[in-house]
Design a protein around this motif. Structure first.
Motif: not given
Length: 331
Positions: A29, A33, A35, A107
């Motif tokens: 990660l 951002h 996931l 992502q």
């Protein structure tokens, strides 16, 4: 999850492109951002271009296409999202130069992610996806220029495509009289069931006219095709009419005079669903939530497939052989 499945496109040494479902490692990660575990995606024309090596859409390969992704949050580096939260991502760079929704994990920057409206499933969000966002933005443009159900009929071109069919369903639910331009006679009855009152065949708008204006027929139009059909539509708008444009299937070119604009006061407005501000995109999701009843009516226009079936359906959409929305079950 340590790994996931994805439909990946690879550029070969001879310049050709191969497609395969492969196993990829779940990335670490990044700051800022999110996931997302993807449940569903869909096939859009831009996905088909990316899947066949169009460098105008995707510059570098190997690449995972899919400009729509609906699923649940796996992990987030921001406090905006929590694990297990249903979300949707459309547009921006997803599926273009950022691995997209044809992978079971994506992502993306947190600013690309939208929490689903209450009552929406991830399947609902993927059915709507970019097509729903684009259709909603077109309708929003019509409303902003004063077009309402009382103004007169609205023509939708490319009526059997994802954007066109979605626009028809939304407009009909709002009380508009909807007309359609379609070159697929086998879909006419389905279009009528979706809410279309009158259908114009390909021959009626595809022939170029030297006349600067034609008889006024429509208060507004949502155009996905461009080219000569759009020229004829613009020449046929009623005074103060509006055409919202979002596609170029026929052509990106226009060859006409300014007379309809200065003698009838018509409006030509463009729609971009990829880089529209996040706040506007959120508003369009809320708009679609208000008209969520269309999803039941639209179900006959949805074709569900698996990742392994993507090559067949990518070929179909490039040949104009797909109507409505092709829903990709990813996870």
């Amino acid at each position: 999850m340590d790994s996931y499945q994805a439909f990946e496109v690879t550029e070969m040494d001879d310049g050709s492109f191969s497609q395969a479902v492969v196993t990829k490692a779940v990335p670490s990660l990044k700051e800022g951002h999110v996931l997302v575990k993807v449940d569903y995606s869909a096939i859009n024309y831009k996905d088909a271009l990316s899947s066949t090596g169009n460098k105008g859409v995707t510059r570098e390969y190997p690449h995972v296409p899919g400009i729509d992704a609906a699923g649940v949050v796996m992990a987030s580096s921001t406090s905006e999202f929590t694990e297990g939260q249903p979300v949707v991502v459309t547009g921006h760079d997803l599926g273009m130069n950022t691995d997209g929704g044809y992978g079971q994990v994506i992502q993306v920057p947190a600013s690309w992610v939208h929490v689903l409206p209450e009552g929406f499933s991830t399947r609902d969000a993927a059915v709507l996806g970019t097509a729903g966002i684009t259709a909603s933005l077109c309708i929003d443009k019509l409303l902003m220029t004063g077009i309402g159900p009382e103004s007169g009929p609205v023509l939708v071109t490319g009526a059997t495509g994802g954007v066109g069919s979605m626009a028809i369903a939304l407009l009909a639910s709002m009380g508009f009289e909807v007309h359609a331009f379609s070159g697929k006679p086998d879909q006419y009855e389905a279009l009528k069931a979706l809410g279309v009152k009158q259908i114009f065949g390909r021959e009626e708008l595809s022939e170029s006219s030297k006349r600067p204006m034609l008889k006024g027929r429509w208060a507004a139009a949502i155009d996905t095709v461009g080219g000569v059909p759009l020229e004829n539509v613009l020449k046929s708008l009623l005074p103060q009419g509006t055409a919202a444009i979002c596609g170029l299937v026929a052509s990106p070119a226009l060859d006409m005079t300014v007379f309809p604009f200065i003698l009838r006061g018509i409006n030509l407005v463009g729609v971009d669903s990829a880089e529209v501000p996040s706040s506007k995109k959120a508003a369009m999701w809320d708009f679609m939530a208000e008209h969520a009843a269309i999803l039941k009516k639209y179900e006959s226009w949805v074709a569900p497939i698996e990742l392994q079936q993507l090559p067949e359906y990518i070929d179909r959409i490039l040949k104009g052989g797909v109507a409505g929305r092709t829903l990709v079950k990813v996870s």
